[in-house]
Scaffold this active site. Structure first.
Site, PDB file in Angstrom:
ATOM      1  N   LYS A 138       0.868  -1.187   0.000  1.00  0.00           N
ATOM      2  CA  LYS A 138       0.000   0.000   0.000  1.00  0.00           C
ATOM      3  C   LYS A 138       0.901   1.232   0.000  1.00  0.00           C
ATOM      4  O   LYS A 138       1.417   1.633   1.035  1.00  0.00           O
ATOM      5  CB  LYS A 138      -0.919   0.000   1.221  1.00  0.00           C
ATOM      6  CG  LYS A 138      -1.924   1.153   1.237  1.00  0.00           C
ATOM      7  CD  LYS A 138      -2.861   1.058   2.424  1.00  0.00           C
ATOM      8  CE  LYS A 138      -3.863   2.195   2.436  1.00  0.00           C
ATOM      9  NZ  LYS A 138      -3.212   3.519   2.611  1.00  0.00           N
ATOM     10  N   CYS A 447      27.819  34.407   1.150  1.00  0.00           N
ATOM     11  CA  CYS A 447      27.247  33.053   1.206  1.00  0.00           C
ATOM     12  C   CYS A 447      25.772  33.145   0.837  1.00  0.00           C
ATOM     13  O   CYS A 447      25.021  33.939   1.436  1.00  0.00           O
ATOM     14  CB  CYS A 447      27.406  32.480   2.616  1.00  0.00           C
ATOM     15  SG  CYS A 447      26.562  30.913   2.894  1.00  0.00           S
TER      16      CYS A 447
END
Length: 691
Positions: A138, A447
């Protein structure tokens, strides 16, 4: 009829050439012929890769064939809806069309109680006698209908309410295991049900990328799949690692007598099936199948939450029929929820606004207090070493205050030693430095992760308070390539925004107006908006009062950091942090770029003493000045402005939409509450001009 016959000579099927004649040397007829053969070959390679798991050629060779096909289609205007090149995504759409299913997509009756499973079997035997069952995993994904006419993918539709769903065909075409054209001896008309899912290893890798980009990870693979399949831009779907298992025939012009026989035909058509499907003789064998699959659950590369037991014979299915909600010939025997104990699949490193590195454990999804948890904080390197935590370990997870998940302890080692933070930032590759138990990226605003969070902070309440520019919209603008620095905010135009999903003329104009109005910000607001570590609004005001102008502060921070140490709220540690911020070449470049568009307004540094000894707290918005300007005003005349009410507070000034907590604190501490008019009268009484 079949699309590819291996007996036919197709030069791109086995040992294909890696060199192609220049496009300009091809006639249109030759180009069409080459495109037809390339499409046939690419479809066959897709089938071999996704269905058979036995590729004929290397990935690099496949990329060359695919690239050549795209090149020829573009050059000779040979695009076609069935082409494999549609897998890279098409144009974004405005909304999904709701369409009716070919056949109802009903839910499955289910339970985790073994007695309910046996009761299902008793009912089946009462109604139709002895049967064989087909047992299947399932899948915990997104169920969809795929409609093929003459072997061509006509449409793909989400389950919706079971009667109708959203037409997501453009998105489905981008999934590698969804064939645009069927293979073999396929029926003229075929509608199948499949489960779209994100493989667990791909889910963990994708979540890791999201965390390292500063984005929130998905809670579990199913959420990731559902969120992806409903994207309005197919190119976004194409970038995400989705796959499909096909598990049922909803309607067909040529129906097999049994479910198992139908599934056995699927691979011939190019439809991928699951290799864990089994035919069993009785319900006890089905129960045994479920127990075996439960034991194997953690070894599978897809999420399952139980097994589905289906009557195999199609006539028996028809006789059993259905209710309004579910088919009476199928039953889901569910697994118990995983609770608290799970394993660490990976560790991602999140980079915050200040550069702090936070390790995050990516978990096999587990239920903790009724909530599915797929990540947990590891806090810092010292705690990781103390708990001896690493990838592959089995751990117990708890939720702090029922909110933040964390790894409580290691129950079983699946690794050697403990996880070590990288020496370089995972986002910008700058060196990582340790500060006690913490670790920081030294890349500053150079950054990308720090940059995006810095843009969010720049626009936040503690920054320049740019309404309409929150976390979600910043991420959208960064992803669209419109923001690569804080300074790029000032280059945004209305047309840039209205081309994006969710932006109308009004919202675009409002944001552009907000940005334009921020070009001459008060100095304290600008200093706070820069996101200098340890410098919040209060410290920014103190620095502005001391130096008066941005240029004076920057010069002192770079050359005489000791001058900062005597200022209120600025000690040795904060002074050193400010010094390092301004000395960083990456930060300096970002600040200089912003100053090309922004002129921080100097403040008077000659203070009066009219309000000396008084302490003010502000809440809500004042009519003719910002909260920051009001704080600067009272501090310029000798008062203190703090952020929270205490017994030392003399006045709480409450503007429009004030916070209830501060007012309650004021009443508890017998602090007078002034509205905007009373605040101005107080200033006037002390000879202070507030205009």
């Amino acid at each position: 009829m079949p699309v590819v016959d291996e007996n036919e000579k197709n030069p791109y099927l086995r040992d294909p050439p890696s060199d192609f004649a220049p496009v300009e040397e091809l006639s249109e007829t030759a180009a069409r012929e080459q495109v037809d053969r390339l499409r046939e070959a690419v479809r066959e390679h897709d089938r071999r890769y996704y269905v058979e798991s036995e590729p004929l050629i290397a990935d690099r060779t496949y990329d060359a064939l695919f690239g050549r096909l795209r090149e020829l289609e573009a050059e000779f205007d040979l695009d076609h809806p069935d082409s494999p090149t549609r897998s890279v995504g098409g144009e974004p759409i405005e909304e999904f069309e709701t369409v009716e299913h070919v056949a109802p997509m009903l839910s499955i009756e289910g339970s985790g109680d073994i007695e309910d499973v046996r009761e299902f079997d008793d009912r089946v035997h009462r109604d139709v006698g002895d049967v064989r069952y087909v047992c299947e995993p399932k899948f915990d994904g997104v169920s969809m209908e795929f409609v093929y006419e003459d072997g061509r993918l006509e449409r793909a539709v989400t389950r919706g309410d079971g009667r109708e769903g959203d037409d997501v065909t453009a998105n489905a075409r981008t999934i590698g295991s969804v064939p645009q054209q069927l293979h073999g001896d396929y029926p003229d008309f075929l509608t199948v049900r499949g489960e779209v899912y994100m493989p667990k290893d791909a889910f963990q890798a994708y979540n890791r990328e999201r965390i390292e980009r500063g984005e929130d990870p998905f809670a579990n693979p199913r959420n990731a799949t559902a969120g992806t399949i409903r994207q309005l831009d197919p190119s976004v779907v194409a970038e995400r690692p989705l796959a499909v298992f096909y598990f049922d025939v909803l309607e067909a012009s040529d129906l097999a007598d049994s479910h198992r026989a139908a599934l056995e035909r699927f691979p011939d058509y190019g439809l991928r099936t699951n290799d864990r499907v089994e035919v069993v003789a009785d319900i006890e064998d089905a129960i045994d199948y479920r127990d075996r699959l439960l034991e194997a659950r953690d070894d599978l590369d897809y999420e399952i939450d139980g097994v589905v037991i289906k009557v195999d014979d199609r006539e028996a299915r028809e006789e059993l029929g259905r209710t309004a909600r579910h088919d009476r010939w199928a039953f889901a025997y569910k697994f118990p929820a995983r609770a608290e104990v799970t394993s660490i699949a990976d560790v991602a490193v999140q980079v915050g606004r200040t550069g702090r590195l936070t390790p995050v454990a990516l978990l096999e999804p587990v239920d903790v207090g009724g909530v599915t948890v797929s990540r947990a904080s590891l806090h810092n390197p010292e705690e990781i070493a103390e708990k001896n935590v690493n990838i592959g370990d089995t751990v117990r997870v708890q939720r702090a205050g029922d909110v933040i998940p964390y790894v409580e302890e290691v129950l079983e080692k699946g690794s050697e030693g403990h996880y070590e933070l990288p020496d370089a930032c995972p986002v910008c590759d700058s060196p990582v430095e340790r500060d006690g138990p913490m670790a920081f990226c030294t890349g500053g605003l150079g950054c990308d992760a720090q940059l995006r969070r810095s843009i969010e902070y720049y626009a936040s309440d503690d920054g320049l308070d740019l309404e309409g520019l929150g976390e979600k919209s910043v991420r959208q603008l960064v992803d669209a390539g419109l923001l690569e620095s804080v300074a790029d905010l000032y280059a945004l135009e209305r047309e840039d925004l209205t081309e994006l999903e969710g932006w109308g003329e009004t919202s675009a104009e409002n944001l552009c107006a907000e940005i334009e109005a921020s070009r001459e910000p008060p100095l304290p607001d600008f200093l706070s908006a820069l996101g200098i570590p340890l410098v919040g609004p209060t410290t920014a005001r103190e620095l502005a009062r001391e130096f008066g102008s941005f240029e004076a502060l920057r010069e002192a921070a770079e050359a005489e950091p000791e001058r900062l140490e005597g200022i209120d709220d600025v000690g040795e540690t904060v002074a050193e942090t400010i010094h390092e911020f301004f000395l960083s070449e990456a930060n300096a470049a970002v600040v200089d770029d912003v100053l090309e568009h922004v002129s921080p307004q100097a403040v008077a540094i000659d203070e009066g003493d009219e309000l000396a000894g008084l302490t003010f707290v502000f809440t809500g918005s004042l009519e003719d000045m910002t909260r920051g300007e009001a704080q600067d005003l009272v501090e310029t005349h000798g008062a203190n402005a703090t952020s929270s009410v205490s017994g030392n507070t003399d006045y709480l000034v409450a503007g429009e939409n004030p916070g209830a907590t501060k007012q309650d604190d004021a009443r508890d501490n017998d602090v007078p509450i002034l509205d905007a008019a009373e605040f101005r009268r107080l200033l006037e009484e002390n000879g202070i001009d507030s205009e």
